[in-house]
Write an enzyme that holds these catalytic residues in place. Structure first.
Site, PDB file in Angstrom:
ATOM      1  N   HIS A  12      64.076 -61.161 -13.169  1.00  0.00           N
ATOM      2  CA  HIS A  12      64.589 -62.353 -12.490  1.00  0.00           C
ATOM      3  C   HIS A  12      63.503 -62.936 -11.569  1.00  0.00           C
ATOM      4  O   HIS A  12      63.259 -64.135 -11.547  1.00  0.00           O
ATOM      5  CB  HIS A  12      65.848 -61.973 -11.707  1.00  0.00           C
ATOM      6  CG  HIS A  12      66.474 -63.116 -11.000  1.00  0.00           C
ATOM      7  ND1 HIS A  12      67.308 -63.996 -11.623  1.00  0.00           N
ATOM      8  CD2 HIS A  12      66.363 -63.538  -9.718  1.00  0.00           C
ATOM      9  CE1 HIS A  12      67.697 -64.906 -10.765  1.00  0.00           C
ATOM     10  NE2 HIS A  12      67.142 -64.655  -9.585  1.00  0.00           N
ATOM     11  N   ASP A  71      58.392 -59.014  -0.066  1.00  0.00           N
ATOM     12  CA  ASP A  71      59.422 -58.222   0.598  1.00  0.00           C
ATOM     13  C   ASP A  71      60.309 -59.208   1.357  1.00  0.00           C
ATOM     14  O   ASP A  71      59.806 -60.166   1.951  1.00  0.00           O
ATOM     15  CB  ASP A  71      58.792 -57.195   1.555  1.00  0.00           C
ATOM     16  CG  ASP A  71      59.738 -56.022   1.812  1.00  0.00           C
ATOM     17  OD1 ASP A  71      60.600 -55.757   0.962  1.00  0.00           O
ATOM     18  OD2 ASP A  71      59.605 -55.365   2.855  1.00  0.00           O
ATOM     19  N   THR A  72      61.616 -58.967   1.294  1.00  0.00           N
ATOM     20  CA  THR A  72      62.579 -59.910   1.880  1.00  0.00           C
ATOM     21  C   THR A  72      63.545 -59.174   2.796  1.00  0.00           C
ATOM     22  O   THR A  72      63.878 -58.019   2.550  1.00  0.00           O
ATOM     23  CB  THR A  72      63.376 -60.605   0.738  1.00  0.00           C
ATOM     24  OG1 THR A  72      62.478 -61.387  -0.026  1.00  0.00           O
ATOM     25  CG2 THR A  72      64.478 -61.492   1.270  1.00  0.00           C
ATOM     26  N   HIS A 182      64.590 -68.884   0.874  1.00  0.00           N
ATOM     27  CA  HIS A 182      63.433 -68.255   1.504  1.00  0.00           C
ATOM     28  C   HIS A 182      62.355 -67.938   0.466  1.00  0.00           C
ATOM     29  O   HIS A 182      61.190 -68.246   0.642  1.00  0.00           O
ATOM     30  CB  HIS A 182      63.903 -66.970   2.197  1.00  0.00           C
ATOM     31  CG  HIS A 182      64.936 -66.221   1.384  1.00  0.00           C
ATOM     32  ND1 HIS A 182      66.190 -66.733   1.153  1.00  0.00           N
ATOM     33  CD2 HIS A 182      64.881 -65.057   0.697  1.00  0.00           C
ATOM     34  CE1 HIS A 182      66.876 -65.897   0.374  1.00  0.00           C
ATOM     35  NE2 HIS A 182      66.094 -64.880   0.074  1.00  0.00           N
ATOM     36  N   ARG A 183      62.802 -67.363  -0.698  1.00  0.00           N
ATOM     37  CA  ARG A 183      61.829 -66.991  -1.739  1.00  0.00           C
ATOM     38  C   ARG A 183      61.200 -68.245  -2.356  1.00  0.00           C
ATOM     39  O   ARG A 183      59.992 -68.301  -2.572  1.00  0.00           O
ATOM     40  CB  ARG A 183      62.522 -66.162  -2.822  1.00  0.00           C
ATOM     41  CG  ARG A 183      61.663 -65.037  -3.366  1.00  0.00           C
ATOM     42  CD  ARG A 183      62.398 -64.114  -4.313  1.00  0.00           C
ATOM     43  NE  ARG A 183      63.818 -64.316  -4.398  1.00  0.00           N
ATOM     44  CZ  ARG A 183      64.717 -63.651  -3.651  1.00  0.00           C
ATOM     45  NH1 ARG A 183      64.338 -62.710  -2.848  1.00  0.00           N
ATOM     46  NH2 ARG A 183      66.006 -63.918  -3.752  1.00  0.00           N
TER      47      ARG A 183
HETATM   48  P1  IMP Z   1      63.739 -57.365  -1.796  1.00  0.00           P
HETATM   49  O1  IMP Z   1      62.605 -57.171  -0.853  1.00  0.00           O
HETATM   50  O2  IMP Z   1      63.628 -58.625  -2.612  1.00  0.00           O
HETATM   51  O3  IMP Z   1      64.016 -56.148  -2.642  1.00  0.00           O
HETATM   52  O4  IMP Z   1      65.060 -57.565  -0.897  1.00  0.00           O
HETATM   53  C1  IMP Z   1      65.555 -56.565  -0.017  1.00  0.00           C
HETATM   54  C2  IMP Z   1      67.062 -56.730   0.166  1.00  0.00           C
HETATM   55  O5  IMP Z   1      67.329 -57.967   0.834  1.00  0.00           O
HETATM   56  C3  IMP Z   1      67.868 -56.783  -1.135  1.00  0.00           C
HETATM   57  O6  IMP Z   1      68.247 -55.490  -1.540  1.00  0.00           O
HETATM   58  C4  IMP Z   1      69.069 -57.622  -0.741  1.00  0.00           C
HETATM   59  O7  IMP Z   1      70.027 -56.820  -0.086  1.00  0.00           O
HETATM   60  C5  IMP Z   1      68.504 -58.575   0.279  1.00  0.00           C
HETATM   61  N1  IMP Z   1      68.108 -59.856  -0.347  1.00  0.00           N
HETATM   62  C6  IMP Z   1      66.849 -60.216  -0.728  1.00  0.00           C
HETATM   63  N2  IMP Z   1      66.856 -61.462  -1.214  1.00  0.00           N
HETATM   64  C7  IMP Z   1      68.134 -61.889  -1.146  1.00  0.00           C
HETATM   65  C8  IMP Z   1      68.762 -63.112  -1.516  1.00  0.00           C
HETATM   66  O8  IMP Z   1      68.147 -64.065  -2.018  1.00  0.00           O
HETATM   67  N3  IMP Z   1      70.087 -63.179  -1.281  1.00  0.00           N
HETATM   68  C9  IMP Z   1      70.810 -62.165  -0.748  1.00  0.00           C
HETATM   69  N4  IMP Z   1      70.274 -61.004  -0.397  1.00  0.00           N
HETATM   70  C10 IMP Z   1      68.932 -60.859  -0.589  1.00  0.00           C
END
Ligand code: IMP
Length: 209
Positions: A12, A71-72, A182-183
């Site tokens: 994705h 990282d999010t 954000h992404r």
């Molecule tokens: P990652 O760094 O993209 O793996 O995100 C870490 C965590 O943040 C994920 O496991 C989700 O719980 C949350 N997260 C990241 N991006 C989103 C989003 O676009 N919508 C909702 N939750 C998000």
């Protein structure tokens, strides 16, 4: 053509990156495509920046070309920025999105809606040959709802009301989310950075001729 390796196996994410960077002359591949399907780093840094840099730099020691990692986290003001860097494991290790959402609602139980401001933040790190080149930040501002609404997306999407639309990400759906998230904001900035880097490479080629 320059190769860009995405330090993720999440199809994705790869698709979203390919879509936003489609006009650039870059060959975008995932870590799986270059034989590093099982490559993982421990995300043990205290900031999104730290983890994104670690993921990009470590993989860039092993593969050719540019590497990007992201990282999010979700940062809730009334919770002093929690869950933040712990967003994926807010309710504990090996939990579901549902567990994390329940914990978030519990923590905010007595907080009125006007005090539930929050933001999603994404950091993208670009690295090459074991060195960090740049980090990029993207944000989306909103607040945490009292109950879940909507059925699309993942993670905290049913609880995150986007300021601009007054609807949750889960109600808005992927098409709108992928333009304003954000992404998406971080990826649009990444496109700008890569355009500059490609220009610098082209200039170096000309100078050396
Ligand atoms: P990652 O760094 O993209 O793996 O995100 C870490 C965590 O943040 C994920 O496991 C989700 O719980 C949350 N997260 C990241 N991006 C989103 C989003 O676009 N919508 C909702 N939750 C998000």
């Amino acid at each position: 053509m320059i190769k860009l390796v995405v330090s993720s196996g999440n199809q994705h994410k790869i698709q979203e990156i390919k879509e936003i960077l489609r006009e650039l002359p870059i060959d975008i591949v995932s870590k799986n495509d270059v034989g590093f399907k099982d490559f993982e780093v421990v995300e043990d840094k205290s900031t999104l920046e730290g983890n994104a840099i670690k993921k990009a730099v470590e993989l860039s020691k092993k593969v050719e070309g540019l590497v990007v990692a992201d990282d999010t986290g979700l940062f809730v003001d009334a919770l002093n920025g929690a869950p933040g860097v712990f967003s994926s494991r807010y309710a504990g290790e090996n939990v579901t999105y549902e567990d994390n959402n329940k914990k978030l609602l519990k923590e905010l139980e007595n907080i009125p809606i006007n005090k539930r401001s929050a933001k999603f933040k994404t950091i993208i790190a670009i690295a090459k040959n074991g060195e960090i080149i740049k980090t990029i930040e993207g944000e989306c501002k909103g607040r945490i709802a009292n109950t879940k609404s909507g059925s699309s997306g993942f993670g905290y999407d049913p609880l995150f009301i986007v300021d601009e639309y007054n609807k949750t990400f889960a109600e808005l759906g992927d098409e709108i989310k992928n333009k304003i998230s954000h992404r998406a904001n971080a990826l649009i900035k990444l496109k700008g950075e890569l355009t500059v880097l490609l220009g610098e490479n082209t200039n170096e080629d000309h100078c050396s001729k």
